[in-house]
Enzyme design. Structure first.
Site, short mmCIF file in Angstrom:
data_model
loop_
_atom_site.label_atom_id
_atom_site.label_comp_id
_atom_site.label_asym_id
_atom_site.label_seq_id
_atom_site.Cartn_x
_atom_site.Cartn_y
_atom_site.Cartn_z
N ASP A 183 26.25 13.90 -12.16
CA ASP A 183 25.21 14.46 -13.01
C ASP A 183 23.97 14.56 -12.14
OD1 ASP A 183 23.23 15.02 -14.86
OD2 ASP A 183 23.95 13.59 -16.36
N ASP A 205 19.93 20.59 -15.07
CA ASP A 205 20.63 19.35 -15.42
C ASP A 205 22.11 19.70 -15.57
OD1 ASP A 205 21.43 16.94 -16.45
OD2 ASP A 205 20.26 17.05 -18.28
N HIS A 213 27.36 9.58 -26.87
CA HIS A 213 26.03 10.19 -26.78
C HIS A 213 26.03 11.53 -27.52
CE1 HIS A 213 27.40 12.98 -23.62
NE2 HIS A 213 27.99 11.95 -23.03
N HIS A 245 20.09 18.12 -25.20
CA HIS A 245 18.65 17.87 -25.39
C HIS A 245 17.91 19.11 -24.92
CE1 HIS A 245 18.74 17.13 -21.01
NE2 HIS A 245 19.81 16.40 -21.24
N HIS A 298 24.65 5.75 -17.37
CA HIS A 298 23.47 5.87 -16.50
C HIS A 298 23.69 5.19 -15.16
CE1 HIS A 298 20.81 6.74 -20.25
NE2 HIS A 298 21.50 7.78 -19.86
N ASP A 313 0.81 -1.22 0.00
CA ASP A 313 0.00 0.00 0.00
C ASP A 313 0.85 1.27 0.00
OD1 ASP A 313 1.03 -0.43 2.47
OD2 ASP A 313 -0.81 0.05 3.57
N TYR A 317 34.76 9.05 -22.42
CA TYR A 317 34.69 7.95 -21.44
C TYR A 317 35.65 6.85 -21.88
CZ TYR A 317 30.39 10.59 -20.97
OH TYR A 317 29.48 11.62 -20.85
N GLU A 343 26.46 19.12 -23.28
CA GLU A 343 27.07 18.14 -22.38
C GLU A 343 27.98 17.11 -23.06
OE1 GLU A 343 24.28 15.17 -20.87
OE2 GLU A 343 22.63 16.33 -21.70
N HIS A 378 14.54 15.56 -20.28
CA HIS A 378 14.68 15.43 -21.73
C HIS A 378 13.37 15.97 -22.28
CE1 HIS A 378 17.80 11.96 -21.24
NE2 HIS A 378 18.25 13.13 -20.87
N GLU A 391 28.43 19.45 -18.21
CA GLU A 391 27.08 19.74 -18.72
C GLU A 391 26.54 21.03 -18.12
OE1 GLU A 391 24.02 16.88 -17.59
OE2 GLU A 391 22.77 17.57 -19.24
N ARG A 409 32.44 14.24 -18.16
CA ARG A 409 31.35 14.96 -18.84
C ARG A 409 31.22 16.32 -18.15
NH1 ARG A 409 27.75 11.45 -18.76
NH2 ARG A 409 26.36 11.96 -17.04
N1 GLY Z 1 20.76 13.84 -16.62
C1 GLY Z 1 20.32 13.31 -17.84
C2 GLY Z 1 21.07 13.86 -18.96
O1 GLY Z 1 22.09 14.47 -18.77
O2 GLY Z 1 20.66 13.76 -20.07
MN MN Z 2 21.38 16.23 -19.84
MN MN Z 3 22.61 15.38 -16.97
#
Ligand code: GLY
Ligand code: MN
Ligand code: MN
Length: 434
Positions: free
Chosen positions: A256, A267, A346, A350, A239, A36, A384, A380, A357, A404, A402
């Protein structure tokens, strides 16, 4: 956010769908976690965008030109016992008084009322496929009218996806939205600085994550997405969210994390040395990513294409990796062959907004979209290099970087909303030494 902001959005949408149409948007459902216990409720972004109403069990109906009110909000009734257990509800009176509905009915009465609203409408605008249960309810209401068609009731004959119109609106941020996003950015900036200041070998990834929880909640903000706090090799897992390992002297830490305010996301990613000093190899990779990010951000201005920042980042990264002998060949050929994808797999960003996103098309026809004032995007780039990467000297292993930031397109160029977190090596090392 102000009531008039939501009214302006609803009016704009009603103008677009036109008289003779009806738009129907459901709130998000509660999600069960176990037995619940429910997951914390997060409102559906489209529903939130049009209502500002933060309860489950609600349906928005817009009927442009309807004499007895164009904006109808179905929501849960006030119920003192339920509210004692589960929290306050606006009820029908609250929906009208505080959320600007022209009319409001209990959600339990929707089966009796909605078919009547669908009658005489030609087009039904609806977000198809997001909540299958709601889709089938809508079909049920339509069938209910169909069953009466012999008595002369007019059945809607066109079902139109609402996504496109609504998501295009959401792509252009208003002043109020930009202000919410700047607030989210400011809080996230504080959290990232706090993380840099507190970080040292021997702590765990989760202890750093806790600093974000602290900083976000003390400003009544919450995570916009599961935070990634990855030390060493974990920084090379895009991720990674376990955030469970000890932080090792000599490793990098990639974080991140970003909060949302009034539903609007920030972000941010930063990558810094756990012991406060970048090693020579870490510096080499970091500088490439930083230069790539700068080159990409430079491309954020009205009239440039969505893909221009990505293209700029790819060029800098490819050239940088050639200089370090991590790639072999000419930039033109390696870019054409996508050789950089071994280390940069990547894209460079975005759209950002109510969803991390965010919605909005990236292409119009077969052309990349032109950037316009009011759009917000992330920039970003990353590199890697996991351990045991084929043909890669071990001095580069477990370096994942990274950087960003969140960037608003302005009439004259751009504004970096998250520039308050240092990203230059010397600035990071100074803050960490402080
Ligand atoms: N935190 C998700 C991205 O950087 O796209
Ligand atoms: Mn992002
Ligand atoms: Mn991010």
């Amino acid at each position: 956010m102000n009531k008039t902001e939501f009214k302006r959005r609803r009016n704009q949408l009603m103008k677009m769908i036109g008289k003779g149409s009806i738009a129907i948007v459901s709130s998000a459902p509660q999600q069960l976690r176990n037995r619940d216990v429910e997951y914390p409720f997060r409102q559906d972004s489209d529903f939130l965008y049009l209502t500002g109403f933060n309860e489950p069990g609600a349906v928005l109906v817009l009927v442009p030109g309807r004499k007895h009110g164009e904006y109808i909000l179905f929501c849960r009734e006030n119920d003192p016992e339920q509210e004692t257990w589960h929290g306050r509800r606006a009820g029908q009176q609250g929906a009208i008084e505080h959320f600007g509905a022209d009319d409001s009915f209990p959600i339990d009465d929707i089966d009796d009322i909605l078919p009547g609203l669908l009658e005489e409408r030609e087009k039904v605008f609806h977000i198809m496929g997001r909540y299958p249960d709601f889709d089938s309810k809508l079909m049920g209401w339509v069938n209910q009218i169909k069953a009466q068609s012999r008595s002369g009731v007019h059945v809607p004959y066109e079902f139109v996806s609402l996504d496109h119109l609504l998501h295009d609106m959401r792509l252009y941020k208003s002043r109020a939205e930009i202000s919410a996003m700047k607030k989210a950015a400011r809080i996230s900036v504080k959290a990232h600085k706090r993380a840099m200041q507190i970080c040292k070998p021997g702590l765990h990834e989760y202890s750093i994550e806790a600093e974000y929880n602290h900083e976000f909640r003390r400003h009544n903000a919450q995570h916009a997405y599961p935070p990634i706090v990855g030390g060493g090799e974990n920084g090379c897992i895009l991720h990674y969210t376990e955030n469970s390992e000890p932080l090792q002297d000599g490793d990098l830490l990639l974080i991140d994390a970003g909060c949302e305010v009034d539903g609007y996301a920030s972000d941010i990613t930063r990558t810094f040395p756990i012991n406060g000093k970048y090693s020579a190899a870490q510096r080499d990779i970091y500088q490439i990513v930083l230069q790539a990010q700068k080159a990409a951000i430079k491309k954020v201005k009205p009239g440039n294409h969505w893909n221009d920042p990505h293209h700029a980042a790819v060029r800098v990264i490819t050239k940088g990796l050639i200089e370090l002998k991590l790639l072999k060949g000419t930039p033109a050929k390696l870019i054409k062959e996508h050789a950089y994808r071994k280390f940069y797999m990547h894209r460079t960003g975005h759209w950002l907004g109510l969803d991390v996103h965010d919605v909005g098309d990236y292409k119009v026809g077969d052309q990349w979209r032109l950037l316009e004032p009011g759009m917000v995007l992330t920039v970003e780039p990353g590199v890697y290099i996991p351990a045991n990467s084929k043909g890669v000297h071990r001095k580069w292993w477990n370096i994942g970087v990274r950087i960003e930031d969140d960037v608003l397109v302005t009439p004259n160029g751009h504004e970096v909303l998250t520039a308050g977190v240092p990203s230059e090596i010397k600035d990071i090392e100074t803050l960490m030494a402080g």
